[in-house]
Design an enzyme around this catalytic site. Sequence first.
Site, PDB file in Angstrom:
ATOM      1  N   ALA A 186       0.803  -1.233   0.000  1.00  8.22           N
ATOM      2  CA  ALA A 186       0.000   0.000   0.000  1.00  8.22           C
ATOM      3  C   ALA A 186       0.832   1.277   0.000  1.00  8.22           C
ATOM      4  CB  ALA A 186      -0.965  -0.014   1.179  1.00  8.22           C
TER       5      ALA A 186
ATOM      6  N   CYS B 167      -6.033  -6.429   4.690  1.00  6.25           N
ATOM      7  CA  CYS B 167      -7.244  -6.407   5.538  1.00  6.25           C
ATOM      8  C   CYS B 167      -8.299  -7.382   5.037  1.00  6.25           C
ATOM      9  CB  CYS B 167      -7.854  -5.002   5.558  1.00  6.25           C
ATOM     10  SG  CYS B 167      -6.653  -3.728   5.924  1.00  6.25           S
TER      11      CYS B 167
ATOM     12  N   ASN C 292      -2.101   4.050   2.727  1.00  3.01           N
ATOM     13  CA  ASN C 292      -2.393   4.674   1.437  1.00  3.01           C
ATOM     14  C   ASN C 292      -2.255   6.195   1.497  1.00  3.01           C
ATOM     15  OD1 ASN C 292      -3.230   2.680  -0.733  1.00  3.01           O
ATOM     16  ND2 ASN C 292      -4.381   1.915   1.012  1.00  3.01           N
TER      17      ASN C 292
END
Length: 462
Positions: free
Chosen positions: A16, A50, A314
């Site tokens: 990410a 996740c 992110n």
Amino acid sequence: MSMSRMERLVVIGGDAAGMSAASQARRMRGPDELEIVAFERGHFSSYSACGIPYWVGGDVPERDRLIARSPAEHRERAIDLRMRTEVTEIDVAGGRVRSLDLETGAEEWTSYDKLVIATGARPIRPDLPGVDARGVHGVQTLDDGQALLDTLATTVGRRAVVVGAGYIGVEMAEALINRGYEVTVVNRGKEPMSTLDPDMGRLVHTAMENLGITMVNDAEITKLLTGDAGRVRAVATEDAEYPADVVVLGIGVRPETTLARAAGLPLGDHGGLLTDLAMRVRGHENIWAGGDCVEVLDLISGRERHIALGTHANKHGQVIGSNVGGGYATFPGVVGTAVSKVCDLEIARTGLREKDAHRAGLRFEAVTIESTSRAGYYPDADLMTVKMLAERRTGRLLGVQIVGGEGAAKRVDIAAVALTAGMTVEQMTSLDLGYAPPFSPVWDPILVAARKAVTAVRRSAP
């Protein structure tokens, strides 16, 4: 750096934060201005860690749905992403990194003008006998998830033990129940979900038992017992043994900062890299860091925390990419918002728990209310418990925890915005929130809690 040579950005970590940074830098500076080389030691790039429990549990049918952008897609955008390649050393003085090709064993040095460290976090593996046995799994990467699914596909028995009852532990317990396993969760804390206060964790405990999960709280694992061919067969605590055909470690994660520590870069109390607001590593002009390997500022307590969440990673990547690409952006900090679920029970928290507030030296009032997700007369109105912490004298909101049925979790976002804005519980009572019977009672549960907190704060005033 001579002007004749193109500038090179090196990124360590292909998930990410790292690939968000690379992509954002590429948006701002074309391939003729900035060369980008990224290293990833695993088999996958830009994926949702996740989502792994939902893939393992069968809610997400195949692995590739969790991949946002493949290595080939990154390469099409002129990002030289080298998979299965591990960076083994950062030479800060020389402005270069050493990498090892895990397939061929070849080593090489790559120089950089700008470096991004996005090495993520690693699952905590307790140093116990048998922890490396076959059938014992962490779940941090897609490679880990695949290894666990391979074990589930080849294991004859149907008994699973999950060690730890944080987000990963609770989500993995439900995933294994969905797979038809008998699940026992062994947890060190008084109640599951230590990110909640124990009184709220108790509600999660009840929901887990209703799902058929055996909860063992206040229990510390002492060893893992092995049987045939070095396979795990049981998990032992001081007073009991729990038979296991598969064991999942959900004890949490630590920042993966081995490289950074060896390179002498500054680390915080939790072992994460320390950065400034622009996500630049403190004291280093050309090195940035983001994602699960950094510590972030908690806006409520004013302390550094380690929080491993894809949302932060992110955002860090966007900020870093903007700064590397010649723009300007900052990441001001977090309030500690997180949501999860067990079966139909939604779990949410933001801000400080009671023990965080005590630790920060704050004096506060805590109130708890029960309400419903919709108007009481509307079909399928689910119960919801809201706990709210407010600072004494000032009435400033300090934290909110919510446990309840459908519609509970995302209500925490109201509190997250109020915390970020520094609102008092009194100011919150007049928030103009959306209302119609299918969505909430006339007084939204958050507002009911805020009203009760106002009363408690007034009562405590000298």
